[in-house]
Design an enzyme around this catalytic site. Structure first.
Site, PDB file in Angstrom:
ATOM      1  N   ARG A  68      -3.472  -6.350  -2.786  1.00  0.00           N
ATOM      2  CA  ARG A  68      -3.489  -7.182  -1.576  1.00  0.00           C
ATOM      3  C   ARG A  68      -4.108  -8.543  -1.845  1.00  0.00           C
ATOM      4  O   ARG A  68      -4.855  -8.729  -2.819  1.00  0.00           O
ATOM      5  CB  ARG A  68      -4.256  -6.468  -0.460  1.00  0.00           C
ATOM      6  CG  ARG A  68      -5.690  -6.130  -0.834  1.00  0.00           C
ATOM      7  CD  ARG A  68      -6.357  -5.251   0.212  1.00  0.00           C
ATOM      8  NE  ARG A  68      -7.730  -4.934  -0.160  1.00  0.00           N
ATOM      9  CZ  ARG A  68      -8.089  -3.894  -0.890  1.00  0.00           C
ATOM     10  NH1 ARG A  68      -7.169  -3.062  -1.358  1.00  0.00           N
ATOM     11  NH2 ARG A  68      -9.359  -3.672  -1.184  1.00  0.00           N
ATOM     12  N   HIS A  73     -20.149  12.342   3.486  1.00  0.00           N
ATOM     13  CA  HIS A  73     -20.521  13.490   4.317  1.00  0.00           C
ATOM     14  C   HIS A  73     -20.231  14.824   3.632  1.00  0.00           C
ATOM     15  O   HIS A  73     -20.742  15.857   4.050  1.00  0.00           O
ATOM     16  CB  HIS A  73     -19.799  13.421   5.666  1.00  0.00           C
ATOM     17  CG  HIS A  73     -18.304  13.479   5.575  1.00  0.00           C
ATOM     18  ND1 HIS A  73     -17.539  12.416   5.147  1.00  0.00           N
ATOM     19  CD2 HIS A  73     -17.427  14.479   5.858  1.00  0.00           C
ATOM     20  CE1 HIS A  73     -16.262  12.747   5.174  1.00  0.00           C
ATOM     21  NE2 HIS A  73     -16.166  13.994   5.591  1.00  0.00           N
ATOM     22  N   GLY A  86      -2.541  -3.965  13.704  1.00  0.00           N
ATOM     23  CA  GLY A  86      -1.373  -3.630  12.884  1.00  0.00           C
ATOM     24  C   GLY A  86      -0.559  -2.502  13.482  1.00  0.00           C
ATOM     25  O   GLY A  86      -0.927  -1.915  14.504  1.00  0.00           O
ATOM     26  N   ARG A  87       0.516  -2.187  12.839  1.00  0.00           N
ATOM     27  CA  ARG A  87       1.431  -1.161  13.341  1.00  0.00           C
ATOM     28  C   ARG A  87       0.891   0.228  12.985  1.00  0.00           C
ATOM     29  O   ARG A  87       0.798   0.588  11.818  1.00  0.00           O
ATOM     30  CB  ARG A  87       2.817  -1.367  12.732  1.00  0.00           C
ATOM     31  CG  ARG A  87       3.871  -0.402  13.242  1.00  0.00           C
ATOM     32  CD  ARG A  87       5.237  -0.851  12.736  1.00  0.00           C
ATOM     33  NE  ARG A  87       6.294   0.031  13.187  1.00  0.00           N
ATOM     34  CZ  ARG A  87       6.817   1.000  12.452  1.00  0.00           C
ATOM     35  NH1 ARG A  87       6.362   1.236  11.232  1.00  0.00           N
ATOM     36  NH2 ARG A  87       7.796   1.755  12.931  1.00  0.00           N
ATOM     37  N   SER A 131       0.855  -1.182   0.000  1.00  0.00           N
ATOM     38  CA  SER A 131       0.000   0.000   0.000  1.00  0.00           C
ATOM     39  C   SER A 131       0.890   1.229   0.000  1.00  0.00           C
ATOM     40  O   SER A 131       1.899   1.276   0.714  1.00  0.00           O
ATOM     41  CB  SER A 131      -0.901  -0.003   1.236  1.00  0.00           C
ATOM     42  OG  SER A 131      -1.754   1.131   1.229  1.00  0.00           O
ATOM     43  N   HIS A 184      -6.100   7.412 -16.759  1.00  0.00           N
ATOM     44  CA  HIS A 184      -7.143   6.432 -17.042  1.00  0.00           C
ATOM     45  C   HIS A 184      -6.808   5.558 -18.253  1.00  0.00           C
ATOM     46  O   HIS A 184      -7.250   4.408 -18.321  1.00  0.00           O
ATOM     47  CB  HIS A 184      -8.492   7.131 -17.215  1.00  0.00           C
ATOM     48  CG  HIS A 184      -9.157   7.446 -15.910  1.00  0.00           C
ATOM     49  ND1 HIS A 184      -9.922   6.536 -15.222  1.00  0.00           N
ATOM     50  CD2 HIS A 184      -9.150   8.571 -15.145  1.00  0.00           C
ATOM     51  CE1 HIS A 184     -10.364   7.075 -14.102  1.00  0.00           C
ATOM     52  NE2 HIS A 184      -9.919   8.314 -14.031  1.00  0.00           N
ATOM     53  N   HIS A 236      -2.481   7.279  -4.751  1.00  0.00           N
ATOM     54  CA  HIS A 236      -2.574   6.146  -3.827  1.00  0.00           C
ATOM     55  C   HIS A 236      -2.672   4.868  -4.648  1.00  0.00           C
ATOM     56  O   HIS A 236      -3.291   4.856  -5.711  1.00  0.00           O
ATOM     57  CB  HIS A 236      -3.826   6.298  -2.953  1.00  0.00           C
ATOM     58  CG  HIS A 236      -4.298   5.005  -2.361  1.00  0.00           C
ATOM     59  ND1 HIS A 236      -5.359   4.276  -2.894  1.00  0.00           N
ATOM     60  CD2 HIS A 236      -3.861   4.292  -1.294  1.00  0.00           C
ATOM     61  CE1 HIS A 236      -5.542   3.190  -2.179  1.00  0.00           C
ATOM     62  NE2 HIS A 236      -4.661   3.170  -1.205  1.00  0.00           N
ATOM     63  N   HIS A 260       2.484  12.070  -1.356  1.00  0.00           N
ATOM     64  CA  HIS A 260       2.084  13.468  -1.193  1.00  0.00           C
ATOM     65  C   HIS A 260       3.201  14.359  -1.755  1.00  0.00           C
ATOM     66  O   HIS A 260       4.237  14.562  -1.108  1.00  0.00           O
ATOM     67  CB  HIS A 260       1.854  13.803   0.279  1.00  0.00           C
ATOM     68  CG  HIS A 260       0.668  13.107   0.872  1.00  0.00           C
ATOM     69  ND1 HIS A 260      -0.629  13.399   0.504  1.00  0.00           N
ATOM     70  CD2 HIS A 260       0.587  12.128   1.810  1.00  0.00           C
ATOM     71  CE1 HIS A 260      -1.468  12.636   1.196  1.00  0.00           C
ATOM     72  NE2 HIS A 260      -0.757  11.848   1.980  1.00  0.00           N
ATOM     73  N   ASN A 309      -2.760   0.318  -4.025  1.00  0.00           N
ATOM     74  CA  ASN A 309      -2.782  -0.786  -3.086  1.00  0.00           C
ATOM     75  C   ASN A 309      -3.091  -2.075  -3.851  1.00  0.00           C
ATOM     76  O   ASN A 309      -3.984  -2.083  -4.703  1.00  0.00           O
ATOM     77  CB  ASN A 309      -3.858  -0.536  -2.011  1.00  0.00           C
ATOM     78  CG  ASN A 309      -4.106  -1.750  -1.134  1.00  0.00           C
ATOM     79  OD1 ASN A 309      -5.140  -2.383  -1.245  1.00  0.00           O
ATOM     80  ND2 ASN A 309      -3.166  -2.060  -0.283  1.00  0.00           N
TER      81      ASN A 309
END
Length: 302
Positions: free
Chosen positions: A112, A177, A261-262, A94, A147, A108, A98, A110
């Site tokens: 898995r 929200h 997790g850490r 992951s 894309h 970003h 920035h 990831n």
């Protein structure tokens, strides 16, 4: 038997992917990643790599983790309650980048693999992941490039794959929200096992391998764009949306915290500096307003 889950093959690939991505990012920035290996008390561990205060990247984190335990956490069984109580293994890479320059988007990615087991029953396994782009100032050509690479990575697996996972990404990276997308999307997939292990694993690799091809050309194009206090201020304000999503909705963050997790590695995704303002609105007709009016509107970029 053929087409059985091969966790060692997945682990070997993910470690290579972490190496490749860190090498590509460090080569562009000129500063090396620091490495921090860790162990999880309940089982497993990981390898965290962070680049801070670089010339191009204000903070870049690329994590590998491989954890296991006696019971899946709630975030992993919310959609599949039949898996509650199973032991599990989870491994993945992951990353969140920035950049320093507000004209370079945050990104970003990831990928898995999960496997849940119960004595006397066959293992339940699945792949997940994807990548998404969060610009502060929008450029149509950057969105098209991002894309296009995502579409091309999906193409060998069927013409319907990119549209389906693009739509899923638009729906997933959405701040309910705020009633707004986090960025311009990309790919998101989860619970992938219907193709069998070999094909599903090949797809995860196609996604992971295409990340640098999607991101680095955009960084290279924008990293020397002049900017001032106004652009930097808007970047920090928009980073607040990133924080809100990661702490409220992100499945990986919730899984990491719930599975013990850490914390340092889990929250490495957060930006180093961020701002919130009360009821702020961009100036009509400004480049900041264009982000909301043009780019934070899900659309077909390719």
């Amino acid at each position: 038997m053929k087409d059985q889950p091969d966790i060692q093959a997945v682990k070997d690939y993910l470690l290579r992917l972490q190496d490749t991505i860190c090498s590509g990012l460090a080569g562009l920035d000129g500063k090396a990643f620091s490495e921090d290996s860790w162990e999880r008390e309940q089982g497993g561990g990981g390898r965290s790599r962070v680049l801070e205060e670089g010339a191009v990247f204000e903070k870049a984190g690329v994590n590998f983790s491989h954890v296991h335990g006696d019971r899946l956490p709630a975030s992993a069984t919310a959609a599949r309650p039949e898996l509650a109580g199973r032991s599990f293994e989870a491994l993945g890479v992951s990353l969140v980048i920035h950049p320093r320059n507000p004209y370079v988007p945050t990104s970003h990615a990831n990928v898995r693999f999960f496997m849940a087991e119960k004595p006397g029953e066959p293992p339940v396994w699945w792949f997940g992941g994807g990548y998404d782009l969060t610009p502060y100032y929008g450029f149509e050509e950057d969105c098209v490039h991002w894309h296009s690479v995502a579409r091309d990575a999906c193409r060998p697996f069927g013409e319907d794959v990119y549209p389906r996972y693009k739509k899923w990404c638009d729906e997933y990276f959405f701040l309910k929200h705020r009633n707004e997308p986090r960025g311009i999307g990309g790919l998101f997939f989860d619970d992938l096992n219907q193709w069998g292990f070999d094909q599903s694993f090949a797809f995860m690799q196609a996604v992971g391998d295409s990340y640098l091809e999607a991101y680095l050309p955009i960084v290279e194009k924008r990293l020397d764009t002049p900017y001032g206090e106004r652009e930097r201020d808007f970047q920090l304000y928009r980073r607040g949306r990133y924080v809100e999503f990661n702490l409220v909705y992100d499945r990986g963050t919730l899984f990491g915290l719930q599975s013990g997790g850490r914390t340092e590695s889990i929250l490495m995704s957060l930006p180093p500096l961020v701002k919130w303002r009360y009821d702020w609105r961009p100036e009509p007709g400004s480049a900041e307003a264009a982000l909301y009016e043009v780019f934070l509107k899900p659309r077909d970029w390719v």
